[in-house]
Design an enzyme around this catalytic site. Structure first.
Site, PDB file in Angstrom:
ATOM      1  CD  GLU A   1       9.642  13.535  11.213  1.00  0.00           C
ATOM      2  OE1 GLU A   1       8.683  13.079  11.345  1.00  0.00           O
ATOM      3  OE2 GLU A   1      10.511  12.782  10.933  1.00  0.00           O
TER       4      GLU A   1
ATOM      5  CB  CYS B   1      13.138   9.362   8.179  1.00  0.00           C
ATOM      6  SG  CYS B   1      14.229   8.315   7.290  1.00  0.00           S
TER       7      CYS B   1
ATOM      8  CD  GLU C   1      13.249   1.174  11.191  1.00  0.00           C
ATOM      9  OE1 GLU C   1      13.448   2.256  11.956  1.00  0.00           O
ATOM     10  OE2 GLU C   1      13.473   0.206  11.743  1.00  0.00           O
TER      11      GLU C   1
ATOM     12  CE  LYS D   1      -1.916   3.084   1.658  1.00  0.00           C
ATOM     13  NZ  LYS D   1      -1.688   4.476   1.669  1.00  0.00           N
TER      14      LYS D   1
HETATM   15  P1  NAD Z   1       2.313   8.850   7.245  1.00  0.00           P
HETATM   16  O1  NAD Z   1       2.438   8.109   8.574  1.00  0.00           O
HETATM   17  O2  NAD Z   1       1.207   9.743   7.080  1.00  0.00           O
HETATM   18  O3  NAD Z   1       1.951   7.674   6.197  1.00  0.00           O
HETATM   19  C1  NAD Z   1       2.733   6.646   5.848  1.00  0.00           C
HETATM   20  C2  NAD Z   1       1.936   5.721   4.992  1.00  0.00           C
HETATM   21  O4  NAD Z   1       0.898   4.949   6.079  1.00  0.00           O
HETATM   22  C3  NAD Z   1       1.304   6.049   3.967  1.00  0.00           C
HETATM   23  O5  NAD Z   1       1.079   5.079   3.075  1.00  0.00           O
HETATM   24  C4  NAD Z   1      -0.316   6.145   4.603  1.00  0.00           C
HETATM   25  O6  NAD Z   1      -1.307   6.234   3.626  1.00  0.00           O
HETATM   26  C5  NAD Z   1      -0.332   5.106   5.689  1.00  0.00           C
HETATM   27  N1  NAD Z   1      -1.245   5.272   6.594  1.00  0.00           N
HETATM   28  C6  NAD Z   1      -1.791   6.208   7.193  1.00  0.00           C
HETATM   29  N2  NAD Z   1      -2.803   5.986   8.010  1.00  0.00           N
HETATM   30  C7  NAD Z   1      -2.660   4.913   8.103  1.00  0.00           C
HETATM   31  C8  NAD Z   1      -3.546   3.818   8.851  1.00  0.00           C
HETATM   32  N3  NAD Z   1      -4.592   4.429   9.960  1.00  0.00           N
HETATM   33  N4  NAD Z   1      -3.268   2.708   8.943  1.00  0.00           N
HETATM   34  C9  NAD Z   1      -2.362   2.334   7.773  1.00  0.00           C
HETATM   35  N5  NAD Z   1      -1.754   2.840   7.154  1.00  0.00           N
HETATM   36  C10 NAD Z   1      -1.990   4.105   7.313  1.00  0.00           C
HETATM   37  O7  NAD Z   1       3.780   9.477   6.899  1.00  0.00           O
HETATM   38  P2  NAD Z   1       4.197  10.138   5.326  1.00  0.00           P
HETATM   39  O8  NAD Z   1       3.486  11.598   5.788  1.00  0.00           O
HETATM   40  O9  NAD Z   1       3.918   9.416   4.122  1.00  0.00           O
HETATM   41  O10 NAD Z   1       5.504  10.162   5.747  1.00  0.00           O
HETATM   42  C11 NAD Z   1       6.505  11.032   6.308  1.00  0.00           C
HETATM   43  C12 NAD Z   1       6.882  10.251   7.504  1.00  0.00           C
HETATM   44  O11 NAD Z   1       7.560   9.242   7.398  1.00  0.00           O
HETATM   45  C13 NAD Z   1       7.943  11.163   8.493  1.00  0.00           C
HETATM   46  O12 NAD Z   1       7.690  11.036   9.885  1.00  0.00           O
HETATM   47  C14 NAD Z   1       9.273  10.555   8.487  1.00  0.00           C
HETATM   48  O13 NAD Z   1       9.961  10.755   9.362  1.00  0.00           O
HETATM   49  C15 NAD Z   1       8.806   9.144   8.130  1.00  0.00           C
HETATM   50  N6  NAD Z   1      10.031   8.079   7.674  1.00  0.00           N
HETATM   51  C16 NAD Z   1      10.458   7.308   8.337  1.00  0.00           C
HETATM   52  C17 NAD Z   1      11.509   6.722   7.780  1.00  0.00           C
HETATM   53  C18 NAD Z   1      12.446   5.849   8.306  1.00  0.00           C
HETATM   54  O14 NAD Z   1      13.090   5.033   7.834  1.00  0.00           O
HETATM   55  N7  NAD Z   1      12.488   5.904   9.733  1.00  0.00           N
HETATM   56  C19 NAD Z   1      11.937   6.929   6.337  1.00  0.00           C
HETATM   57  C20 NAD Z   1      11.118   7.792   5.615  1.00  0.00           C
HETATM   58  C21 NAD Z   1      10.004   8.503   6.209  1.00  0.00           C
END
Ligand code: NAD
Length: 477
Positions: free
Chosen positions: A377, A282, A248, A173
């Site tokens: 963040e 991230c 992560e 997804k």
């Molecule tokens: P997000 O948490 O909003 O979304 C991530 C994914 O989760 C998307 O595909 C989204 O559709 C899905 N999602 C959202 N709500 C959900 C739910 N209730 N159940 C299941 N899936 C759900 O994050 P984002 O805005 O896409 O990305 C930015 C974030 O990602 C930042 O906090 C960043 O630090 C983090 N990030 C972490 C790493 C790492 O390796 N630690 C790498 C890249 C990004």
């Protein structure tokens, strides 16, 4: 350019009616993709298909499974320039950054494709005569993978490749903002001969499609990268039904500039980590902690670096920083810098919206550790600079956060290197390098609120999450 129509891939079939438009953050007249927006029904069908394909894929030898990934790598490599251009149109990062990301996805497919020849257990002596003991790696089964928009092809690749080579089937997804980049990876795997149902993709909102994947009882393991808030919610659901879960999540990564550092080099490292990728990584550098001897000179050098990162359309080859990904992210950046007068820090450069989704490289000074810009963040090109009295205090401040992903120090003092690498509570420590940027052959992950801190991603240990160990006692007499 006309938009790409992005459908789900379920059991080898392209399904669903594309309705959700994604526009180029640098050019609102450029509709990059129109994607399907599914709910739980499509997810359940995808899990059925993945379950159906599991037996055949698990029984395919690991080198043969790896061979499909290796073919996919060559296919993706063959269209890398088109994929990189579309990644920039879809996510906004510069085309040089997109080229690096696509090349990384290719390398990940190659690396884990080759792992097919190495996957194995351990052979150990038995206390019983005429017996030997060994372990086998068994796949988890159907794996759910949920990914963010900021590395829209590399993160799916670094999860999907180890999952597939170790014999799992997958339902992906991807993030709603970046459906097209993930689809290119799917296309390469399909064209490489992946049997139908082994890799499926369902596009849709997180709360509907993503959550349905986490709740589905036939999904044995869920690997998620995204925000800490969503990750924690996913963990609660997955743990309730005893599914394995890997998260992560966010970061508030610090760079320490020690008194002995070359401030010009340190400023380049800070700018690369803080403004590169528009700060939307991230592992982005969002805090810089200076000891007193370098503080003022460092700020001056960082301000000079910031000038080079004036934002623009990422397709323009001279631009070092693209736009932010969408209006929600722009608002977050503006809200963070807008509290300067009430909180009492200084916006030394940047902080104001430019055209459209362009937000400038921003340096905040006089920042205190308890202020929000030093703790939350933000995910924008915003670097908060703080001053401490010595290295001990710097390390304490590095750790004074709920996050624990990446941290770096600029120094040539070996004692400082030892103190920092031992004392920083983060999953990744760097010395004289940016907090961003990873090699694919070493473990990656965080601690504290940045990660479940159980299974690591990337490197050969990545398959640990996607497999379980079975112990076999083999007697021959
Ligand atoms: P997000 O948490 O909003 O979304 C991530 C994914 O989760 C998307 O595909 C989204 O559709 C899905 N999602 C959202 N709500 C959900 C739910 N209730 N159940 C299941 N899936 C759900 O994050 P984002 O805005 O896409 O990305 C930015 C974030 O990602 C930042 O906090 C960043 O630090 C983090 N990030 C972490 C790493 C790492 O390796 N630690 C790498 C890249 C990004």
């Amino acid at each position: 350019m006309s938009p790409a129509y992005v459908r789900n891939v379920i059991g080898g079939q392209r399904t669903g009616e594309p309705i959700r438009e994604r526009f180029n953050p640098a050019d609102p007249s450029d509709c990059v993709a129109v994607a399907v927006s599914s709910d739980s029904a499509a997810v359940d069908v995808a899990v059925d298909e993945a379950q159906r394909a599991l037996r055949g894929w698990r029984d395919t030898t690991a080198p043969r499974r790896g061979a499909v990934l290796l073919r996919a790598a060559e296919i993706l490599s063959g269209c890398a320039e088109r994929v990189a251009t579309d990644l920039t149109r879809e996510e906004g990062k510069t085309v040089a950054e997109s080229r690096n990301e696509v090349a990384r996805a290719v390398d990940l497919l190659r690396y884990f494709g080759s792992e097919g020849w190495r996957l194995g257990g351990q052979m150990l002596p038995s206390a019983t005569p005429d017996t030997m003991n060994y372990t086998r790696r068994e796949p988890m089964g159907v794996v759910g993978i949920i990914t963010p928009w900021n590395f829209p092809i590399a993160i799916p690749a670094w999860k999907i490749a180890p999952a597939l080579v170790s014999g799992n089937t997958v339902v992906l997804k991807p993030a709603e903002l970046t459906p097209l980049s993930a689809q290119y990876l799917l296309n390469a795997l399909t064209e490489a001969g992946m049997p139908p149902g082994v890799i499926n993709v369902v596009h849709g909102p997180g709360a509907a499609a993503g959550e349905a994947l986490v709740r589905n009882h036939r999904v044995a393991a869920v690997s998620f990268t995204g925000s800490t808030e969503v990750g924690r919610h996913i963990r609660r659901i997955a743990e309730e039904r005893d599914a394995r879960v890997q998260l992560e999540m966010g970061g508030k990564n610090a760079l320490v500039v020690n008194d002995d550092a070359d401030v010009v080099k340190a400023a380049q490292i800070a700018a690369d980590g803080g403004f590169g990728l528009t700060g939307q990584a991230c592992t982005a550098t969002s805090r810089v902690i200076c000891t007193p001897g370098v503080h003022d000179d460092f700020i001056e050098a960082l301000m000079a670096e910031a000038v080079r990162y004036q934002p623009g359309n990422g397709l323009d080859g001279d631009v070092l920083m693209g736009p932010v990904v969408d209006h929600a992210q722009l608002t977050k950046n503006l809200e963070a810098t807008g509290t300067a007068s009430t909180e009492g820090f200084t916006v030394s450069t940047g902080g104001q919206r430019l055209d459209g989704l362009l937000f400038p490289p921003t340096v905040l000074t006089d920042v205190q550790p308890n202020q929000r810009v030093a703790r939350a963040e933000i995910f924008g090109p915003i670097v908060a600079v703080m001053k401490v009295t010595d290295l001990d205090e710097a390390i304490a401040l590095v750790n004074d956060t709920s996050y624990g992903l990446s941290a770096s120090i600029c120094t040539s003092d070996l004692t400082a290197v030892r103190m920092f690498s031992e004392g920083a509570d983060v999953g990744v420590v760097k010395v004289n390098r940016s907090t961003t940027g990873l090699d694919l052959n070493v473990p990656f992950g965080g601690v504290k609120a940045s990660s479940t801190n159980t299974f690591r991603e990337q490197g050969s240990v990545a398959v640990d999450f996607y497999t379980w160990l079975k112990t076999v006692y083999l007697g021959w007499a």
